[in-house]
Design a protein around this motif. Structure first.
Motif, PDB file in Angstrom:
ATOM      1  N   GLY A  13       0.921  -1.251  -0.064  1.00  0.00           N
ATOM      2  CA  GLY A  13      -0.099  -0.007   0.059  1.00  0.00           C
ATOM      3  C   GLY A  13       1.051   1.288   0.008  1.00  0.00           C
ATOM      4  N   PHE A  15      -0.034   3.731   1.997  1.00  0.00           N
ATOM      5  CA  PHE A  15       0.202   4.365   3.471  1.00  0.00           C
ATOM      6  C   PHE A  15       0.495   5.386   3.664  1.00  0.00           C
ATOM      7  CE2 PHE A  15       1.720  -0.519   3.322  1.00  0.00           C
ATOM      8  CZ  PHE A  15       0.566  -1.059   3.651  1.00  0.00           C
ATOM      9  N   ILE A  18      -0.758   5.310   7.069  1.00  0.00           N
ATOM     10  CA  ILE A  18      -1.540   4.202   7.351  1.00  0.00           C
ATOM     11  C   ILE A  18      -2.539   4.258   8.552  1.00  0.00           C
ATOM     12  CG2 ILE A  18       0.282   3.922   9.161  1.00  0.00           C
ATOM     13  CD1 ILE A  18       0.063   0.767   8.479  1.00  0.00           C
ATOM     14  N   HIS A  22      -6.625   0.094   7.294  1.00  0.00           N
ATOM     15  CA  HIS A  22      -5.654  -0.920   6.919  1.00  0.00           C
ATOM     16  C   HIS A  22      -5.483  -2.099   8.086  1.00  0.00           C
ATOM     17  CE1 HIS A  22      -3.854   2.481   4.686  1.00  0.00           C
ATOM     18  NE2 HIS A  22      -4.438   1.801   3.685  1.00  0.00           N
ATOM     19  N   LEU A  40       3.984  -5.620   5.860  1.00  0.00           N
ATOM     20  CA  LEU A  40       3.536  -4.475   5.043  1.00  0.00           C
ATOM     21  C   LEU A  40       4.965  -4.333   3.964  1.00  0.00           C
ATOM     22  CD1 LEU A  40       2.137  -2.670   8.244  1.00  0.00           C
ATOM     23  CD2 LEU A  40       1.107  -4.015   6.436  1.00  0.00           C
TER      24      LEU A  40
END
Length: 218
Positions: A13, A15, A18, A22, A40
Protein backbone atom coordinates in the motif's frame (compact mmCIF):
# COMPACT_ATOMS: atom_id res chain seq x y z
CA UNK A 1 1.14 -29.83 3.99
CA UNK A 2 3.97 -27.60 2.76
CA UNK A 3 6.63 -28.99 5.11
CA UNK A 4 4.58 -27.47 7.95
CA UNK A 5 5.71 -23.97 7.00
CA UNK A 6 3.46 -21.27 8.37
CA UNK A 7 1.29 -19.13 6.15
CA UNK A 8 2.71 -15.63 5.78
CA UNK A 9 0.93 -12.74 4.08
CA UNK A 10 2.08 -9.61 2.27
CA UNK A 11 0.14 -6.36 2.32
CA UNK A 12 1.19 -3.57 -0.01
CA UNK A 13 0.00 0.00 0.00
CA UNK A 14 0.90 3.64 -0.24
CA UNK A 15 0.12 4.07 3.49
CA UNK A 16 -0.28 7.84 3.09
CA UNK A 17 -1.03 7.60 6.00
CA UNK A 18 -1.47 4.11 7.46
CA UNK A 19 -4.74 3.91 9.43
CA UNK A 20 -7.17 1.57 11.21
CA UNK A 21 -8.88 0.77 7.89
CA UNK A 22 -5.61 -0.94 6.95
CA UNK A 23 -4.77 -2.50 10.31
CA UNK A 24 -8.00 -3.78 11.87
CA UNK A 25 -9.30 -5.80 8.87
CA UNK A 26 -5.94 -7.54 8.37
CA UNK A 27 -5.73 -8.35 12.09
CA UNK A 28 -9.20 -9.93 11.81
CA UNK A 29 -8.06 -11.74 8.66
CA UNK A 30 -5.06 -13.17 10.53
CA UNK A 31 -7.33 -14.57 13.24
CA UNK A 32 -9.71 -15.97 10.62
CA UNK A 33 -7.08 -17.76 8.52
CA UNK A 34 -4.40 -18.65 11.07
CA UNK A 35 -1.87 -16.20 9.63
CA UNK A 36 1.29 -15.96 11.70
CA UNK A 37 2.93 -12.97 9.98
CA UNK A 38 1.86 -10.02 7.83
CA UNK A 39 4.64 -8.17 6.02
CA UNK A 40 3.78 -4.58 5.10
CA UNK A 41 5.18 -3.44 1.75
CA UNK A 42 4.99 0.35 1.36
CA UNK A 43 5.01 1.45 -2.30
CA UNK A 44 7.50 4.06 -3.44
CA UNK A 45 5.95 4.76 -6.86
CA UNK A 46 2.40 3.35 -6.87
CA UNK A 47 1.47 2.49 -10.48
CA UNK A 48 -2.32 2.92 -10.24
CA UNK A 49 -2.83 6.08 -8.20
CA UNK A 50 -1.59 9.66 -7.63
CA UNK A 51 1.77 10.10 -5.98
CA UNK A 52 1.77 10.32 -2.15
CA UNK A 53 1.75 13.60 -0.21
CA UNK A 54 4.11 12.35 2.53
CA UNK A 55 7.70 11.52 1.64
CA UNK A 56 8.83 7.87 1.50
CA UNK A 57 10.75 8.34 4.78
CA UNK A 58 7.67 9.83 6.49
CA UNK A 59 5.42 7.00 5.29
CA UNK A 60 7.90 4.37 6.53
CA UNK A 61 8.15 6.16 9.89
CA UNK A 62 4.35 6.11 10.21
CA UNK A 63 4.19 2.38 9.41
CA UNK A 64 6.89 1.65 12.01
CA UNK A 65 4.92 3.59 14.63
CA UNK A 66 1.66 1.84 13.70
CA UNK A 67 3.05 -1.69 14.10
CA UNK A 68 5.47 -1.10 17.02
CA UNK A 69 5.09 -3.83 19.63
CA UNK A 70 2.72 -5.94 17.49
CA UNK A 71 4.43 -9.27 16.65
CA UNK A 72 1.94 -10.02 13.87
CA UNK A 73 3.51 -7.38 11.62
CA UNK A 74 6.87 -6.77 10.06
CA UNK A 75 8.10 -4.40 7.36
CA UNK A 76 9.78 -4.95 3.98
CA UNK A 77 11.24 -1.90 2.24
CA UNK A 78 12.20 -3.45 -1.09
CA UNK A 79 9.56 -1.44 -2.98
CA UNK A 80 10.79 1.76 -1.32
CA UNK A 81 14.21 1.17 -2.84
CA UNK A 82 12.79 1.23 -6.37
CA UNK A 83 12.46 4.38 -8.44
CA UNK A 84 10.19 2.60 -10.93
CA UNK A 85 6.55 1.55 -10.44
CA UNK A 86 5.96 -1.15 -7.83
CA UNK A 87 4.63 -4.01 -9.97
CA UNK A 88 3.20 -6.68 -7.69
CA UNK A 89 4.33 -9.54 -9.93
CA UNK A 90 7.98 -8.45 -9.77
CA UNK A 91 7.85 -7.95 -6.00
CA UNK A 92 6.29 -11.37 -5.48
CA UNK A 93 8.87 -13.00 -7.77
CA UNK A 94 11.69 -11.51 -5.69
CA UNK A 95 9.99 -12.46 -2.41
CA UNK A 96 9.40 -16.01 -3.63
CA UNK A 97 13.12 -16.33 -4.31
CA UNK A 98 13.99 -15.32 -0.74
CA UNK A 99 11.16 -17.24 0.97
CA UNK A 100 11.63 -20.45 -1.04
CA UNK A 101 9.25 -22.41 -3.26
CA UNK A 102 7.40 -24.21 -0.42
CA UNK A 103 6.52 -21.31 1.89
CA UNK A 104 2.74 -20.71 1.78
CA UNK A 105 2.48 -17.05 0.76
CA UNK A 106 -0.63 -14.88 0.49
CA UNK A 107 -1.05 -11.39 -0.94
CA UNK A 108 -3.76 -9.27 0.69
CA UNK A 109 -5.85 -7.05 -1.56
CA UNK A 110 -9.12 -5.15 -1.25
CA UNK A 111 -12.28 -6.11 -3.10
CA UNK A 112 -11.76 -3.03 -5.28
CA UNK A 113 -8.39 -4.45 -6.40
CA UNK A 114 -9.90 -7.86 -7.17
CA UNK A 115 -12.42 -6.20 -9.51
CA UNK A 116 -9.59 -4.52 -11.44
CA UNK A 117 -7.02 -7.33 -11.11
CA UNK A 118 -7.24 -8.17 -14.82
CA UNK A 119 -5.64 -4.77 -15.54
CA UNK A 120 -2.56 -5.53 -13.41
CA UNK A 121 0.85 -6.32 -14.88
CA UNK A 122 1.02 -10.12 -15.50
CA UNK A 123 -2.07 -10.69 -13.37
CA UNK A 124 -2.63 -14.22 -14.68
CA UNK A 125 0.76 -15.29 -13.30
CA UNK A 126 0.15 -14.00 -9.77
CA UNK A 127 -1.45 -17.20 -8.50
CA UNK A 128 1.63 -19.19 -9.48
CA UNK A 129 3.46 -17.17 -6.81
CA UNK A 130 0.88 -16.55 -4.10
CA UNK A 131 -2.61 -17.05 -2.72
CA UNK A 132 -4.87 -13.99 -2.76
CA UNK A 133 -6.71 -12.92 0.39
CA UNK A 134 -9.47 -10.45 -0.49
CA UNK A 135 -10.83 -7.96 2.06
CA UNK A 136 -14.41 -6.77 1.63
CA UNK A 137 -14.79 -3.10 0.76
CA UNK A 138 -17.92 -1.04 1.42
CA UNK A 139 -20.04 -0.49 -1.68
CA UNK A 140 -18.17 -2.70 -4.17
CA UNK A 141 -19.68 -5.23 -6.57
CA UNK A 142 -19.25 -8.96 -5.87
CA UNK A 143 -19.14 -9.90 -9.58
CA UNK A 144 -16.14 -9.58 -11.88
CA UNK A 145 -16.44 -7.76 -15.19
CA UNK A 146 -16.98 -10.72 -17.57
CA UNK A 147 -18.19 -14.34 -17.34
CA UNK A 148 -14.63 -15.46 -18.18
CA UNK A 149 -13.17 -13.55 -15.24
CA UNK A 150 -15.92 -14.86 -12.96
CA UNK A 151 -15.09 -18.40 -14.09
CA UNK A 152 -11.38 -17.79 -13.34
CA UNK A 153 -12.33 -16.60 -9.86
CA UNK A 154 -14.61 -19.59 -9.20
CA UNK A 155 -11.88 -22.01 -10.28
CA UNK A 156 -9.46 -20.70 -7.64
CA UNK A 157 -11.86 -19.87 -4.79
CA UNK A 158 -11.63 -21.61 -1.44
CA UNK A 159 -13.68 -21.09 1.71
CA UNK A 160 -11.35 -23.34 3.74
CA UNK A 161 -8.34 -21.53 5.30
CA UNK A 162 -6.59 -24.91 5.70
CA UNK A 163 -6.09 -24.98 1.92
CA UNK A 164 -4.04 -21.79 2.21
CA UNK A 165 -1.65 -23.55 4.59
CA UNK A 166 -1.52 -26.76 2.56
CA UNK A 167 0.00 -25.31 -0.63
CA UNK A 168 2.41 -22.46 -1.46
CA UNK A 169 0.08 -20.59 -3.85
CA UNK A 170 -2.94 -20.75 -6.15
CA UNK A 171 -6.05 -20.09 -4.03
CA UNK A 172 -8.33 -17.06 -3.58
CA UNK A 173 -10.03 -16.53 -0.21
CA UNK A 174 -12.81 -13.95 0.15
CA UNK A 175 -12.71 -12.73 3.74
CA UNK A 176 -15.72 -11.43 5.65
CA UNK A 177 -13.59 -8.97 7.58
CA UNK A 178 -14.98 -5.87 9.34
CA UNK A 179 -16.08 -3.16 6.94
CA UNK A 180 -14.33 0.00 8.10
CA UNK A 181 -15.19 2.99 5.95
CA UNK A 182 -11.89 4.76 6.69
CA UNK A 183 -9.64 5.90 3.86
CA UNK A 184 -6.35 7.75 3.62
CA UNK A 185 -8.09 10.18 1.25
CA UNK A 186 -10.65 10.99 3.94
CA UNK A 187 -7.92 11.52 6.54
CA UNK A 188 -5.94 13.84 4.24
CA UNK A 189 -9.13 15.77 3.39
CA UNK A 190 -10.01 16.15 7.07
CA UNK A 191 -6.51 17.43 7.76
CA UNK A 192 -6.73 19.90 4.88
CA UNK A 193 -9.93 21.26 6.45
CA UNK A 194 -8.53 21.29 10.01
CA UNK A 195 -10.97 18.59 11.12
CA UNK A 196 -10.05 16.02 13.82
CA UNK A 197 -8.88 12.51 12.87
CA UNK A 198 -8.88 10.92 16.34
CA UNK A 199 -9.95 7.29 16.24
CA UNK A 200 -9.16 6.89 12.54
CA UNK A 201 -5.51 5.93 12.99
CA UNK A 202 -3.11 4.98 15.81
CA UNK A 203 -2.40 7.80 18.26
CA UNK A 204 1.36 7.55 17.64
CA UNK A 205 0.81 8.01 13.90
CA UNK A 206 -1.46 11.02 14.46
CA UNK A 207 1.15 12.54 16.79
CA UNK A 208 3.80 12.09 14.08
CA UNK A 209 1.51 13.73 11.48
CA UNK A 210 0.93 16.68 13.81
CA UNK A 211 4.62 17.07 14.61
CA UNK A 212 5.59 16.91 10.94
CA UNK A 213 2.75 19.23 9.85
CA UNK A 214 1.59 16.70 7.26
CA UNK A 215 -1.53 17.00 5.11
CA UNK A 216 -1.98 20.68 5.79
CA UNK A 217 -2.82 23.19 3.09
CA UNK A 218 0.28 25.04 1.85
Amino acid sequence: MSDNQELHALFGGTFDPIHFGHLKPVEALAAMTGLSKITLLPNNVPPHRPQPEATPAQRVAMVRLAIAGNPLFDLDLREMERETPSWTFETLTALRQTRGEKQPLAFIIGQDSLLSLHKWHRWQDLLSLTHLLVLKRPGYNNQLETPELQQWLSKHLTADPRQLHASPAGKIYLASTPLLAISATEIRTRRHHNQPCDGLLPAAVLAFINDAGLYRNP
